[in-house]
Scaffold this motif. Structure first.
Motif, mmCIF file in Angstrom:
data_model
loop_
_atom_site.group_PDB
_atom_site.id
_atom_site.type_symbol
_atom_site.label_atom_id
_atom_site.label_comp_id
_atom_site.label_asym_id
_atom_site.label_seq_id
_atom_site.Cartn_x
_atom_site.Cartn_y
_atom_site.Cartn_z
ATOM 1 N N LEU A 67 -33.860 27.042 -49.302
ATOM 2 C CA LEU A 67 -32.800 27.600 -50.141
ATOM 3 C C LEU A 67 -33.357 28.701 -51.038
ATOM 4 O O LEU A 67 -32.762 29.765 -51.210
ATOM 5 C CB LEU A 67 -32.156 26.500 -50.974
ATOM 6 C CG LEU A 67 -30.872 26.911 -51.700
ATOM 7 C CD1 LEU A 67 -29.863 27.429 -50.708
ATOM 8 C CD2 LEU A 67 -30.294 25.751 -52.465
ATOM 9 N N MET A 68 -34.544 28.436 -51.596
ATOM 10 C CA MET A 68 -35.212 29.451 -52.429
ATOM 11 C C MET A 68 -35.441 30.726 -51.645
ATOM 12 O O MET A 68 -35.117 31.822 -52.116
ATOM 13 C CB MET A 68 -36.590 28.935 -52.848
ATOM 14 C CG MET A 68 -36.658 28.207 -54.125
ATOM 15 S SD MET A 68 -38.416 27.902 -54.350
ATOM 16 C CE MET A 68 -38.345 26.782 -55.685
ATOM 17 N N GLY A 69 -36.004 30.550 -50.444
ATOM 18 C CA GLY A 69 -36.317 31.727 -49.627
ATOM 19 C C GLY A 69 -35.069 32.510 -49.290
ATOM 20 O O GLY A 69 -35.032 33.731 -49.414
ATOM 21 N N GLY A 70 -34.018 31.788 -48.884
ATOM 22 C CA GLY A 70 -32.786 32.460 -48.485
ATOM 23 C C GLY A 70 -32.106 33.145 -49.644
ATOM 24 O O GLY A 70 -31.645 34.271 -49.541
ATOM 25 N N TRP A 71 -32.081 32.473 -50.779
ATOM 26 C CA TRP A 71 -31.386 33.023 -51.945
ATOM 27 C C TRP A 71 -32.141 34.214 -52.510
ATOM 28 O O TRP A 71 -31.559 35.253 -52.801
ATOM 29 C CB TRP A 71 -31.242 31.928 -52.998
ATOM 30 C CG TRP A 71 -30.712 32.438 -54.300
ATOM 31 C CD1 TRP A 71 -31.415 32.689 -55.418
ATOM 32 C CD2 TRP A 71 -29.356 32.793 -54.581
ATOM 33 N NE1 TRP A 71 -30.589 33.174 -56.388
ATOM 34 C CE2 TRP A 71 -29.321 33.246 -55.915
ATOM 35 C CE3 TRP A 71 -28.174 32.756 -53.850
ATOM 36 C CZ2 TRP A 71 -28.155 33.663 -56.520
ATOM 37 C CZ3 TRP A 71 -27.017 33.178 -54.452
ATOM 38 C CH2 TRP A 71 -27.008 33.619 -55.767
ATOM 39 N N SER A 72 -33.462 34.056 -52.638
ATOM 40 C CA SER A 72 -34.224 35.098 -53.330
ATOM 41 C C SER A 72 -34.358 36.350 -52.479
ATOM 42 O O SER A 72 -34.621 37.414 -53.001
ATOM 43 C CB SER A 72 -35.605 34.573 -53.710
ATOM 44 O OG SER A 72 -36.307 34.248 -52.543
ATOM 45 N N SER A 73 -34.159 36.239 -51.164
ATOM 46 C CA SER A 73 -34.300 37.430 -50.323
ATOM 47 C C SER A 73 -33.229 38.454 -50.620
ATOM 48 O O SER A 73 -33.389 39.624 -50.291
ATOM 49 C CB SER A 73 -34.195 37.064 -48.845
ATOM 50 O OG SER A 73 -35.231 36.226 -48.490
ATOM 51 N N ASN A 74 -32.134 38.035 -51.217
ATOM 52 C CA ASN A 74 -31.031 38.940 -51.530
ATOM 53 C C ASN A 74 -30.551 39.649 -50.273
ATOM 54 O O ASN A 74 -30.355 40.852 -50.242
ATOM 55 C CB ASN A 74 -31.472 39.958 -52.578
ATOM 56 C CG ASN A 74 -30.277 40.618 -53.225
ATOM 57 O OD1 ASN A 74 -29.153 40.207 -52.974
ATOM 58 N ND2 ASN A 74 -30.515 41.622 -54.037
ATOM 59 N N ASN A 75 -30.407 38.881 -49.230
ATOM 60 C CA ASN A 75 -29.971 39.413 -47.944
ATOM 61 C C ASN A 75 -28.894 38.474 -47.447
ATOM 62 O O ASN A 75 -29.033 37.256 -47.514
ATOM 63 C CB ASN A 75 -31.188 39.420 -47.012
ATOM 64 C CG ASN A 75 -30.845 39.820 -45.600
ATOM 65 O OD1 ASN A 75 -29.767 39.515 -45.090
ATOM 66 N ND2 ASN A 75 -31.762 40.491 -44.954
ATOM 67 N N LYS A 76 -27.790 39.058 -46.952
ATOM 68 C CA LYS A 76 -26.658 38.188 -46.606
ATOM 69 C C LYS A 76 -26.981 37.288 -45.432
ATOM 70 O O LYS A 76 -26.557 36.134 -45.384
ATOM 71 C CB LYS A 76 -25.446 39.059 -46.293
ATOM 72 C CG LYS A 76 -24.816 39.601 -47.549
ATOM 73 C CD LYS A 76 -23.822 40.687 -47.252
ATOM 74 C CE LYS A 76 -23.285 41.256 -48.555
ATOM 75 N NZ LYS A 76 -22.528 42.477 -48.332
ATOM 76 N N ALA A 107 -29.775 30.230 -44.987
ATOM 77 C CA ALA A 107 -30.246 29.186 -45.887
ATOM 78 C C ALA A 107 -29.154 28.158 -46.158
ATOM 79 O O ALA A 107 -29.407 26.948 -46.152
ATOM 80 C CB ALA A 107 -30.719 29.811 -47.194
ATOM 81 N N MET A 108 -27.930 28.647 -46.379
ATOM 82 C CA MET A 108 -26.839 27.707 -46.636
ATOM 83 C C MET A 108 -26.619 26.786 -45.444
ATOM 84 O O MET A 108 -26.456 25.581 -45.572
ATOM 85 C CB MET A 108 -25.534 28.456 -46.931
ATOM 86 C CG MET A 108 -25.566 29.311 -48.164
ATOM 87 S SD MET A 108 -26.153 28.463 -49.595
ATOM 88 C CE MET A 108 -24.649 27.765 -50.181
ATOM 89 N N ARG A 109 -26.613 27.417 -44.246
ATOM 90 C CA ARG A 109 -26.454 26.612 -43.045
ATOM 91 C C ARG A 109 -27.569 25.595 -42.930
ATOM 92 O O ARG A 109 -27.334 24.412 -42.670
ATOM 93 C CB ARG A 109 -26.533 27.515 -41.811
ATOM 94 C CG ARG A 109 -25.312 28.318 -41.540
ATOM 95 C CD ARG A 109 -25.579 29.141 -40.316
ATOM 96 N NE ARG A 109 -24.412 29.895 -39.909
ATOM 97 C CZ ARG A 109 -24.319 30.518 -38.751
ATOM 98 N NH1 ARG A 109 -25.321 30.461 -37.911
ATOM 99 N NH2 ARG A 109 -23.239 31.180 -38.431
ATOM 100 N N SER A 110 -28.792 26.061 -43.172
ATOM 101 C CA SER A 110 -29.949 25.208 -43.001
ATOM 102 C C SER A 110 -29.892 24.024 -43.949
ATOM 103 O O SER A 110 -30.106 22.877 -43.561
ATOM 104 C CB SER A 110 -31.205 26.029 -43.249
ATOM 105 O OG SER A 110 -32.331 25.267 -43.032
ATOM 106 N N VAL A 111 -29.571 24.320 -45.199
ATOM 107 C CA VAL A 111 -29.567 23.259 -46.197
ATOM 108 C C VAL A 111 -28.486 22.235 -45.876
ATOM 109 O O VAL A 111 -28.729 21.016 -45.884
ATOM 110 C CB VAL A 111 -29.366 23.870 -47.596
ATOM 111 C CG1 VAL A 111 -29.065 22.797 -48.599
ATOM 112 C CG2 VAL A 111 -30.591 24.634 -47.991
ATOM 113 N N SER A 112 -27.277 22.732 -45.548
ATOM 114 C CA SER A 112 -26.220 21.760 -45.260
ATOM 115 C C SER A 112 -26.579 20.946 -44.031
ATOM 116 O O SER A 112 -26.314 19.739 -43.972
ATOM 117 C CB SER A 112 -24.885 22.478 -45.066
ATOM 118 O OG SER A 112 -24.994 23.394 -44.021
#
Lengths: 371, 356, 176
Positions: free
Chosen positions: B134-143, B149-154
């Motif tokens: 989630l950190m990696g996906g969010w901090s990348s600032n890339n859609k 990341a959202m998919r992965s976490v859920s």
């Protein structure tokens, strides 16, 4: 308290692994749900129509190669026949037979790419490589005949650039023998795979009346249940001599006109193409393939709209001649260009992953859309 | 093992560091090198290709070359990213997947840490990966990264439930959370493995066998989803989201995500091995025992453990190169509508059987 | 149904309008339609019971480049009468017959009703004709450039016969 949400605009492409070229899709998303899709095209525009006006008629042939670069033979075929009709040239039987065989081999090769890349879009990588390995055999046949593997410049106005080589007939027969069981293998590996069916059935349903209004042609129209094939309905060359069926979508796994139908119609069309090749390959008459090639291609004043059944759909050439050696105007009605219009309509209300499914099932080639 | 190291080095501190670092250098790094190559070779041979052939004999040094390349790569960090989180995320993911190995019993001589809450620790520490992703996906600032990341976490959080329920079933059956103890309950021959009813006797054993097979299939599917492998590789679905949550990562940071993925695959394979397939125990008895060479037994056990774990890794690869990918909602359907109810049913039935 | 028969039906239906039968041999014949009647004619062709042209195969803009020299009162030579044309190739899936329409528009004011409401597929074709020839399709829902970039110079239409390659594009020299 309601949670504030906002729509997200996602630019898919022009550099994206599964937009099949440089297509840019502007997706308006709510979470993963598609609200709206706007395709932006033109990244591969190479001014085909402007170029044509500066070229002589035979010089246009290599340019047609570069439109639908996965089906160059068919593009050549169409252009050659269109100009021949304009000039009233009659080519001999040998040329006709070789042209039909080449066009059908090209159709199989093009459908192989379509099906293979569709597998990759859905996440199955192996069928892609199986199909590409088989496609190599067709490309080798072409290479042995005319020296090129992708852009052939093979069908000239009034004839062919090279005659087929002595081994061609045997090798083509071998290929037909070899490829038939491969289609069953493809079906077992991908077509009837449960996950594949789940991903494609009932997705992106295109009803027949919408398809006709949008001018959709080719496998996509047939998948919607319309029995329409220019090889049967408006025969050109010698297609009226062969016995083959027009496969239509039947909604075996879902609804008529869904992605799975579009996929499966292509599989069935490969079988039909094999049938045509089998009927034609034994009957190639003797003759000179450049017999009717005119010294100077100079059609009389006039215009023609000629259309052909390409692997992707109806390829139309609208040629206006002013009586000189250069065409006055060449407009290409590219099948992918027209088929792409309905894309936004199909995607609404689906998920991001389905955009890929639907785009893959349309089998667009950007070289043809942008020309 | 730890005591053995103290004997050698004479200092508990050095022994501690050696014991901690040994599995990393002895097993996991070589494994990752081999697994990446194996994946490429397996896929190649499944697809009528040869795969890497140039570096070394049949390309065996391909991964080494790749790692060298990745080390040399420029570490690109875009301007608009959240730098702290972006830099920290790969380490967190890597720590999460690597720390899980601490409790795994590799052989009777080498148990990383024989703690009594081993299973609990395993599930908990491997959840660190979620935070990292989630950190990696969010901090990348890339859609694409964010969607991935959202998919992965859920996905990971959902699939932890059937995993946990199956683990709970096994805890009920074995009445312990200690992985070493679970292994030792399945000692001697393969009919004592939990997948064949474990140490239970009589009618209970026969009732347990089908349930255990079902439980094994459930945990295999759900762990497959937890490590984001096809058909559940939706978070990094390359045809949709480019590379999912690590789209923006380059060089060694990318390599760490990559390594963590393979380490995770092995960790869950080992977990399945311990829970269902007798851990490090041989199915047929030991050569060392029959020959009377005692020091051979732990080595054999290590080999058996690795073999069993790697078999599941190979099955994961095999699946990856055969199956297409599910869609997000279908993935959730599989989890919530099928796996969880079935695993709960198995939990109840096993509970009844252990009562009688 | 042949184009001649269709033409008869049209002439009976629209007595006020002009239809010119342009049999440009050798191959295709066209019916030249007055631009102001185009939309009505198209709707009629699509919906008439025994015509049912349900598909627009192709829509093509053409620069006729047919200007003639005329002298005005002061004796200066001037080019006049140049037209842009739009060709419509219709086809009926049901009866399998074809019909080709053509409208000619003066280059000073190339405006014609959009047929997007009749056949959806005209949408992109019309955008392309706008892009390449500058033909304005009235009531088109989204008449913007399609193949050329959105920042292409206004009033510059590449497929017109008098188009000249500009020297600069976005500050870049073009023939490098």
């Amino acid at each position: 308290m309601p949670i504030k949400t906002e729509e997200m605009v996602l630019n898919m492409g022009p550099q994206h692994p599964s937009t099949h070229g440089v297509l840019r899709l502007e997706l308006k998303l709510e979470g993963e749900l598609i609200l709206d899709v706007k395709p932006h095209i033109g990244y591969l525009h190479r001014c085909f129509e402007k170029h044509c006006e500066a070229m002589t008629y035979p010089q246009v042939v290599p340019y047609t190669d570069r439109m639908d670069y996965l089906a160059s033979m068919s593009n050549n075929f169409g252009y050659a026949v269109a100009v021949e009709r304009l000039m009233g040239i009659q080519v001999n039987e040998r040329v006709e037979y070789i042209r039909v065989i080449m066009a059908e081999l090209q159709r199989i090769a093009s459908h192989m790419v379509a099906l293979g890349t569709y597998g990759v879009d859905i996440g199955a990588f192996t069928p892609f490589l199986f199909l590409f390995a088989d496609r190599e055999r067709i490309l080798t046949l072409f290479e042995e005949t005319c020296g090129a593997r992708l852009l052939y410049n093979y069908m000239w106005v009034g004839g062919l650039s090279h005659d087929i080589h002595p081994d061609f007939v045997r090798k083509t027969k071998d290929f037909v023998q070899y490829f038939r069981p491969k289609i069953d293998e493809l079906n077992n590996l991908l077509s009837y795979n449960k996950i594949f069916v789940e991903r494609t059935a009932n997705i992106g349903i295109l009803p027949a009346d919408v398809a006709i209004n949008y001018g959709i042609t080719g496998p996509i129209l047939r998948a919607s249940g319309v029995k329409w094939d220019l090889r049967k309905n408006d025969p050109y060359s010698i297609y009226d001599r062969f016995d083959f069926d027009i496969p239509v979508g039947e909604g075996l796994k879902g609804t008529v006109g869904d992605c799975w139908d579009r996929y499966y119609v292509r599989v069935l069309e490969m079988v039909e193409s094999l049938k045509i090749i089998e009927q034609a390959i034994d009957n190639i008459p003797e003759g000179d393939v450049q017999e009717a090639v005119p010294k100077r291609v100079k059609p009389p004043k006039g215009s023609i709209y000629a259309r052909f059944e390409n692997p992707k759909g109806e390829l139309g050439y609208f040629i206006i001649s002013d009586g000189s050696v250069n065409p006055f105007r060449v407009k290409v009605r590219a099948p992918s260009f027209v088929n792409m219009e309905v894309f936004g309509e199909l995607c609404k209300g689906h998920f991001v992953a389905d955009v890929i499914s639907i785009l893959g099932s349309m089998d667009v080639v950007l070289g043809e859309i942008d020309r | 093992m730890y005591n053995f190291l103290i004997d050698i080095f004479g200092s508990p501190v050095i022994a501690f560091f050696v014991a901690a670092a040994l599995p990393l250098f002895l097993f996991i790094l070589p494994y990752a090198l081999i697994a990446v190559l194996a994946e490429r070779k397996v896929s190649a041979h499944m697809q009528d290709r040869l795969g890497p052939m140039r570096t070394g004999y049949h390309g065996i040094f391909q991964t080494v070359a790749d790692i060298l390349k990745l080390i040399q790569k420029e570490d690109i960090t875009a301007n608009s990213i959240d730098r702290t989180l972006f830099n920290f995320a790969p380490y967190l993911v890597f720590i999460g997947s690597f720390a899980a190995f601490a409790v795994l019993p590799f052989s009777s001589f080498f148990v990383g840490s024989s703690i009594d809450i081993g299973l609990f620790y395993f599930l908990a520490i491997s959840s660190l990966v979620v935070a990292g992703i989630l950190m990696g996906g969010w901090s990348s600032n890339n859609k694409y990264s964010l969607l991935g990341a959202m998919r992965s976490v859920s996905q990971i959080i959902s699939y932890e439930i059937p995993t946990a329920i199956v683990v709970l079933t096994m805890v009920m059956l074995t009445s312990t959370l200690n992985l070493d103890t679970i292994t030792n309950q399945q000692t001697a021959y393969f009919w004592n493995w939990n997948i064949l009813g474990g140490a239970a006797t009589g009618i209970a054993k026969f009732l347990l066998i089908p349930l255990m097979f079902a439980a094994f299939i459930i945990i295999f599917i759900s762990t497959l989803a937890e490590v984001n492998r096809t058909p559940f590789d939706i978070p990094e679905a390359e045809s949709e989201l480019v590379s999912g949550f690590f789209t923006e990562y380059t060089g060694m940071k990318f390599a760490m995500f990559f390594l963590a993925e393979y380490a995770n695959m092995l960790a869950v394979s080992f977990l399945i091995t311990v829970l269902f397939f007798g851990g490090y125990h041989s199915p047929f008895g030991y050569l060392g025992n029959s020959l009377g060479i005692e020091w051979l037994v732990p080595i054999e056990q290590g080999v058996w453990f690795a073999t069993k774990g790697l078999t599941f890794v190979l099955v994961q690869m095999w699946l990856r190169w055969t199956l297409p990918r599910l869609r997000v909602d279908q993935l959730m359907t599989v989890c919530w509508k099928y796996l969880i109810p079935y695993s709960v049913a198995i939990l109840l039935l096993v509970g009844f059987i252990t009562l009688i | 149904m042949t184009p001649e028969e269709t033409l008869e039906i049209l002439k009976n239906k629209f007595p006020d309008s002009e239809f010119t039968y342009d049999n440009e041999l050798p191959v295709d014949a066209y019916i030249i339609v007055n631009p102001k009647d185009l939309l009505d004619v198209c709707f009629f062709l699509r919906d008439e019971e025994n015509l049912q042209f349900d598909t627009l195969m192709n829509l093509s803009g053409v620069d006729d480049n047919n200007a003639t020299k005329v002298k005005d009162e002061e004796g200066n030579e001037k080019l006049e009468g140049r037209t842009l044309s739009v060709y419509y190739h219709l086809h009926s899936m049901k009866f399998d017959h074809k019909f080709y329409l053509k409208v000619s528009l003066p280059i000073e004011k190339p405006e014609v009703e959009s047929v997007e409401s009749v056949w959806k597929c005209a949408d992109w074709h019309e955008r392309e004709a706008y892009d390449m020839f500058g033909i304005i399709f009235l009531n088109h829902p989204n008449l913007i450039r399609i193949l050329l970039p959105y920042d292409w110079e206004d009033g510059s239409y590449p497929l017109r016969k008098d188009f000249e390659t500009p020297e600069f594009y976005n500050g870049m020299k073009i023939p490098y």
